[in-house]
Design a protein around this motif. Structure first.
Motif, PDB file in Angstrom:
ATOM      1  N   LYS A 221      -8.061   3.710   7.217  1.00 21.16           N
ATOM      2  CA  LYS A 221      -8.641   3.408   7.928  1.00 21.16           C
ATOM      3  C   LYS A 221      -7.931   2.646   9.560  1.00 21.16           C
ATOM      4  CE  LYS A 221     -13.190   2.510   5.537  1.00 21.16           C
ATOM      5  NZ  LYS A 221     -14.021   0.735   5.572  1.00 21.16           N
TER       6      LYS A 221
ATOM      7  N   VAL B 222      -6.766   0.006  11.511  1.00 21.45           N
ATOM      8  CA  VAL B 222      -6.767  -1.312  12.277  1.00 21.45           C
ATOM      9  C   VAL B 222      -7.272  -1.575  13.291  1.00 21.45           C
ATOM     10  CG1 VAL B 222      -6.177  -3.945  11.404  1.00 21.45           C
ATOM     11  CG2 VAL B 222      -5.478  -2.244   9.408  1.00 21.45           C
ATOM     12  N   THR B 223      -8.584  -2.477  13.517  1.00 20.36           N
ATOM     13  CA  THR B 223      -8.711  -2.772  15.016  1.00 20.36           C
ATOM     14  C   THR B 223      -9.002  -4.097  14.927  1.00 20.36           C
ATOM     15  OG1 THR B 223     -10.493  -2.035  14.639  1.00 20.36           O
ATOM     16  CG2 THR B 223      -9.431  -0.154  15.630  1.00 20.36           C
ATOM     17  N   LEU B 224      -8.019  -4.608  15.239  1.00 18.99           N
ATOM     18  CA  LEU B 224      -8.013  -6.254  15.705  1.00 18.99           C
ATOM     19  C   LEU B 224      -8.400  -6.377  17.193  1.00 18.99           C
ATOM     20  CD1 LEU B 224      -5.841  -7.809  12.028  1.00 18.99           C
ATOM     21  CD2 LEU B 224      -8.444  -7.024  12.411  1.00 18.99           C
TER      22      LEU B 224
ATOM     23  N   GLN C 124      -8.500   5.606   0.813  1.00 16.36           N
ATOM     24  CA  GLN C 124      -9.582   5.026   2.415  1.00 16.36           C
ATOM     25  C   GLN C 124      -9.289   4.009   3.363  1.00 16.36           C
ATOM     26  OE1 GLN C 124     -13.390   4.817   0.073  1.00 16.36           O
ATOM     27  NE2 GLN C 124     -13.701   6.387  -0.595  1.00 16.36           N
ATOM     28  N   ALA C 125      -8.776   2.540   2.425  1.00 18.30           N
ATOM     29  CA  ALA C 125      -8.446   1.650   3.257  1.00 18.30           C
ATOM     30  C   ALA C 125      -7.271   1.795   4.130  1.00 18.30           C
ATOM     31  CB  ALA C 125      -8.508   0.527   1.997  1.00 18.30           C
ATOM     32  N   ALA C 126      -6.766   2.405   3.471  1.00 19.28           N
ATOM     33  CA  ALA C 126      -5.332   2.724   3.890  1.00 19.28           C
ATOM     34  C   ALA C 126      -5.318   3.811   5.293  1.00 19.28           C
ATOM     35  CB  ALA C 126      -4.158   4.040   3.647  1.00 19.28           C
TER      36      ALA C 126
END
Lengths: 211, 282
Positions: free
Chosen positions: B278, B280-282, B274-276
């Protein structure tokens, strides 16, 4: 009180034996903050690992409080807290779970973990995984995890790496406010971080000198 | 990936549109699947009409009709369920012993070195050789169980052993410093690390175990089984039956893989995936 007594630490590498510490002795007073400085590869992290019981000295003794042996004695509750140089965050756990992991790993300590994330300005990132955090955010999660326990001994290996000036200053103040009742050993390359140290040790050429 | 698509689309469109697109894309996939199935069945039908000999290549409708007849027969379900149970037994045995062996070999490198030639031999030896050889030693009913076990055991052992050795020393250092109880170290460090290796082993070996188990039944057709029916179809030149039973084997293979997928998903919460997925929006 922590003492390194005539400690020699030798690694066996492909290129032959590599002696990091050579009959080095040092004293880390109880309830004080000691900064370890020195060039890269001089053995600062190895010192922390020796104290944490992650490395065994080739010769000499690492004495922690009343425990004196080549290995630090194993007890049931954690007596030390360690911010690792490589952070050691578990990628499959969220920021909150990573902090709570060293508390009890149960729901009863979630509030403490949340509070610590808030203290490092990461309240909104509690449910994010490490892969979703920037380098500085990961560093703060690891810092929150290290500071959240009630362990008497606090080992911080470059705790402010990757933080901008403002955050660096705030996190340093946070560590300064927490360290009062703890024996803290801090590894840092930043001269400003030395201001929170009660005394400074320099690791170089296999020896440890008082600065 | 779907998570990311949903999020990125959501920025540009209303939630209703996003849902509609998702539904359309799911429907699109089903239409595509149906088209592929119809294409190959049509090709089969054309080939059957060109050959014009049900003995060599029966028509798909004749096979489906025979399969329907088989579904209605009690003997069919008796044979199928027994075959299924034997293979499942072999798979579970392979997974259990494979995991236990991996735990031992990950801790004792000499044991790994000792077992490696045996495991390599098992992996390289043709299944037929094993079936013929083991037939001399074991009861006919146990043979498919053992052959399925042999297909699963080396793969599970190799993967889980590799997974256990891939555990990050930094995570173990964390467990050591904070004096994690063994259960926490296993639950939070070992299982999540080994999980992708274990799932990969299960996915790659289950289909193989099913096919090898049926092959064992064909070569030793003295017990009530799918293999026995396949053997008899060949013996009496009932090609339509042969196709119908083969189709059955394929359907059960798909069922087995779907069942394994559901079980694996339930056993392990898929947090890292699940983490992978998503963005990444920083």
């Amino acid at each position: 009180m922590i003492r390194l007594e005539q400690v020699t630490l030798t690694f066996h590498t492909k290129g032959g034996p590599l002696t990091v510490l050579d009959h080095a002795s040092a004293l880390f007073p109880r309830g004080k903050t000691t900064a370890l400085i020195g060039p890269s590869g001089s053995g600062k992290t190895s010192c922390l690992q020796l104290i944490a019981g992650l490395l065994t000295p080739t010769s000499g003794n690492v004495c922690r409080e009343t425990v004196s042996s080549g290995n630090v004695a194993h007890e049931t509750a954690p007596t030390l807290s360690y911010l690792f140089q490589d952070l050691a965050l578990l990628p499959w756990l969220t920021a909150l779970q990573n902090v709570n992991l060293v508390l009890s790993d149960r729901e009863e300590t979630w509030d403490i973990a949340k509070e610590w994330l808030a203290r490092v300005d990461l309240a909104d990132a509690a449910d994010r995984y490490p892969s979703e955090l920037s380098g500085g955010m990961k560093q703060r999660v690891a810092l929150a995890r290290a500071l959240s326990t009630e362990a008497e001994l606090l080992l911080l290996d470059e705790p402010f790496r990757g933080l901008d000036d403002t955050l660096h200053e705030r996190m340093r103040s946070l560590v300064a406010s927490v360290r009062k009742e703890k024996t803290t050993i801090l590894v840092s390359h930043d001269q400003n971080d030395l201001t929170i140290a009660d005394h400074i040790l320099r690791v170089e050429g296999g020896a440890i000198f008082e600065v | 990936m779907r998570f990311y698509q949903l999020r990125s689309t959501a920025n540009a469109a209303s939630p209703a549109n996003v849902t509609l697109r998702l539904k359309n894309s799911t429907a699109g996939r089903w239409i595509e699947r149906a088209f592929i199935l119809i294409f190959w069945f049509t090709l089969w039908a054309i080939a059957a009409s060109l050959v014009a000999s049900p003995l060599l290549l029966p028509a798909p409708l004749a096979v489906l009709s025979r399969l329907w007849e088989l579904f209605a027969a009690g003997a069919f379900w008796h044979a199928t369920s027994l075959s299924f149970l034997r293979v499942i037994g072999g798979i579970l045995l392979g997974i259990s012993i494979g995991c236990l062996t991996a735990i031992l070999t990950a801790g004792i490198p000499f044991l790994r070195a000792l077992l490696k030639p045996m495991i390599t031999t098992v992996k390289s030896t043709p299944v037929a050789s094993f079936i013929i050889l083991v037939n001399l030693w074991l009861d006919h009913g146990i043979l498919p169980v053992f052959i399925s076990f042999l297909m699963v055991f080396p793969v599970v052992w190799a993967n889980v052993d590799q997974g256990l050795r891939a555990v990050d020393p930094a995570h173990l250092a964390l467990a050591h410093v904070y004096r994690f109880p063994v259960a926490r170290t296993v639950r939070r460090i070992y299982i999540p690390t080994v999980r992708p290796y274990f799932i990969s082993a299960c996915r790659s070996s289950l289909g193989l175990a099913w096919k090898a188990g049926i092959a064992a039944e064909v070569l030793v057709p003295s017990v009530i089984s799918i293999g026995k029916h396949l053997y008899e179809s060949k013996l009496y030149l009932e090609t339509t039956d042969l196709f119908a039973w083969t189709l059955m084997v394929i359907l059960f293979s798909l069922l087995l893989e779907a069942l394994a997928d559901v079980l694996l998903r339930r056993l392990f919460v898929a947090q890292p995936e699940q983490a992978a997925q998503k963005e990444v929006t920083l």
